[in-house]
Scaffold this motif. Sequence first.
Motif, short mmCIF file in Angstrom:
data_model
loop_
_atom_site.label_atom_id
_atom_site.label_comp_id
_atom_site.label_asym_id
_atom_site.label_seq_id
_atom_site.Cartn_x
_atom_site.Cartn_y
_atom_site.Cartn_z
N THR A 369 3.42 17.29 -3.80
CA THR A 369 3.70 15.94 -4.27
C THR A 369 2.50 15.49 -5.11
O THR A 369 1.35 15.57 -4.66
N ILE A 371 0.98 12.45 -7.97
CA ILE A 371 1.09 11.18 -8.70
C ILE A 371 0.21 11.27 -9.93
O ILE A 371 -0.96 11.65 -9.85
N LYS A 393 7.55 17.16 -6.05
CA LYS A 393 7.85 15.79 -6.45
C LYS A 393 6.71 15.25 -7.30
O LYS A 393 5.55 15.31 -6.92
N VAL A 395 5.51 11.71 -9.35
CA VAL A 395 5.67 10.30 -9.68
C VAL A 395 4.81 10.04 -10.91
O VAL A 395 3.58 10.18 -10.86
N ILE A 467 -1.53 2.21 -4.95
CA ILE A 467 -1.05 3.48 -4.41
C ILE A 467 -0.75 3.33 -2.92
O ILE A 467 0.24 3.87 -2.41
N LEU A 470 2.75 2.26 -1.76
CA LEU A 470 3.86 3.20 -1.90
C LEU A 470 4.25 3.82 -0.56
O LEU A 470 5.36 4.35 -0.42
N LEU A 472 3.25 6.58 1.07
CA LEU A 472 3.59 8.01 0.95
C LEU A 472 3.33 8.76 2.26
O LEU A 472 2.38 8.47 2.99
N ASN A 473 4.17 9.75 2.51
CA ASN A 473 3.95 10.67 3.65
C ASN A 473 3.27 11.96 3.21
O ASN A 473 2.71 12.68 4.04
N HIS A 474 3.35 12.24 1.91
CA HIS A 474 2.72 13.46 1.37
C HIS A 474 2.10 13.11 0.03
O HIS A 474 2.71 12.40 -0.79
N LEU A 475 0.93 13.62 -0.24
CA LEU A 475 0.31 13.52 -1.54
C LEU A 475 -0.76 14.60 -1.64
O LEU A 475 -1.71 14.61 -0.86
N THR A 496 -4.58 5.62 1.52
CA THR A 496 -3.76 6.81 1.30
C THR A 496 -4.63 8.06 1.22
O THR A 496 -4.30 9.11 1.80
#
Length: 560
Positions: A369, A371, A393, A395, A467, A470, A472-475, A496
């Motif tokens: 993932t 961003i 993924k 973003v 950020i 958002l 997020l669970n994964h980055l 995060t």
Amino acid sequence: MNGEIFVSVASFCDPELQFTLSSLFGQASQPERLHVAVIDQSADDNRSWIAAQPFAAQIRYVQLNPVDSRGVSWARSLAFSLYQNEQWLLQIDSHTLFEPGWDERLIGQCQTLCERVARPIISTYPPPFRFDEAGKPFLPYEKSQSIYALRPKEDATMDAHSPKMPFAVTHHAIDQDFEVGHHIAGGFLFTLGRFTQDVPYDPYMYFHGEEQNMALRAYTAGYTIFHPRHALIPLAHLYKAAGQEHKGQHWRADLERQRTFSYSELMRQSDQRLARLIRGDESLGAFRPGFARPLQAFCDESGFDYANFKIQAPGPVVRPDFLTLCNTRHGPMMVANQDRSIGRSLRLCGHWAADLLDLALAEIQPGNTVIEVGSCYGEHAIPIQNKLGLNGKLVAIEPNPVLFKLLSANLVVNQYLDTLPIQAAVADQSCTVAVLTANLTVPCYLSRISLAHSKDQLAAPVKALTIDELGLNHLHVLKINTNGFDAQVLKGALETCRRLKPVVLVAGELLNLPALNQWASEAGYESTEYRLRCHSAAEMDRHPELWNPELHCLLMRPRS
């Protein structure tokens, strides 16, 4: 093409008609290429004077009783009917002073604009001239270097019954000769001769609203209006004193008493025509909106919100005339022709900042993932998504309204439909910020366009998010390029990054190293610094015009 100019002159009881025709032919570099339609609404028949002139054979003259006239648009529609396939069109009022070589100058300007768009129009309210006591014409002041742009007056309003607006010249001091606009001046219009067929004058329009009607219909027929620099306008206009009755007014009282129709009836009919036009009424036939561009696009670009009868700041111009679909290393991409920064790199070299991209790709694995904050055209987003694969993924966040449209289009063109583009600024708190919109019609550096910092700059309100919000669970990788706002982005990503521990890559021409290093210390990161160029020496030898700043990069990894 034949190089001939069709000149449309609608004259109403104008004592300066003969002066205008003499100036028109006398100041032309090649008067033999002029063919002039004169609709003379006057009790004075000018046939004998015209017959005595050396240009008599080039005049298509129609004389009408001014009592029978139904106004300027009606007269101009008659003038258009006298068009005979000339290459160019000039429309003027019958009280115009010309400068030497006006014909060569206007043709040259229009030919230059034809290299940018298919159907250009040069139009604005010309500078004034006056007559001295001896009857000699003169310009009351020197021409400026400002663009003579046309916008609604500050106190202008419109409503459902009368959507017409008063317009005035707005001086724009920019370093270009022309600026794209959305209004036509009936007293000075130069374009392709086919305009007479593509956008015929609506004879049911009257005086006020005529120019709005023509501008909207020209735009939707595929024409692009350009307002010129004051110094480039090779003619001048004899303006009448405001608020005073004069002989050239169609609605003057002595003529009104002789007519079977009234000025108010013609005005009411004209208002109704304009209202029907802005609704896209198909029953207007040849006088309806064109089919080349949608009516809503005109409203969005011009800021004339006809649906809600509001006048707003003009929006960004994003249309095919100013864009090129080019083949890059990573797939086809739509870029702005006038972009001197990343867009030029993509057009000439097919990439931008390849070393920076390689640095990012080295940290990315399929299925991750990622961003990217500041995605611009998607020049890095597309190859990043390619490496992420179907299970990864991306973003892609871009605040600029114009660039976001192009980013979204480029993702679709490359069939990356699962990439999530977000139009937003990224900061250390949620708020609304003013982002400068890009003007694609003039040379610009899109990658440098950032937040608005003065009231006279064209700006759009854009939501700013963090950020952290958002959730997020994964980055795995956070890539940032935000023109000096990198520290704020990271401040809003602190929770995060502490929780998910992504690799962080920050790049820009100028980084706030003390702030970034302090953040790294607080978040538990260690940094490696890089200095990269956007293009190689060989590429710069081939294309010295490329924008090639030194990028300052920080690659930050969580401490083990």
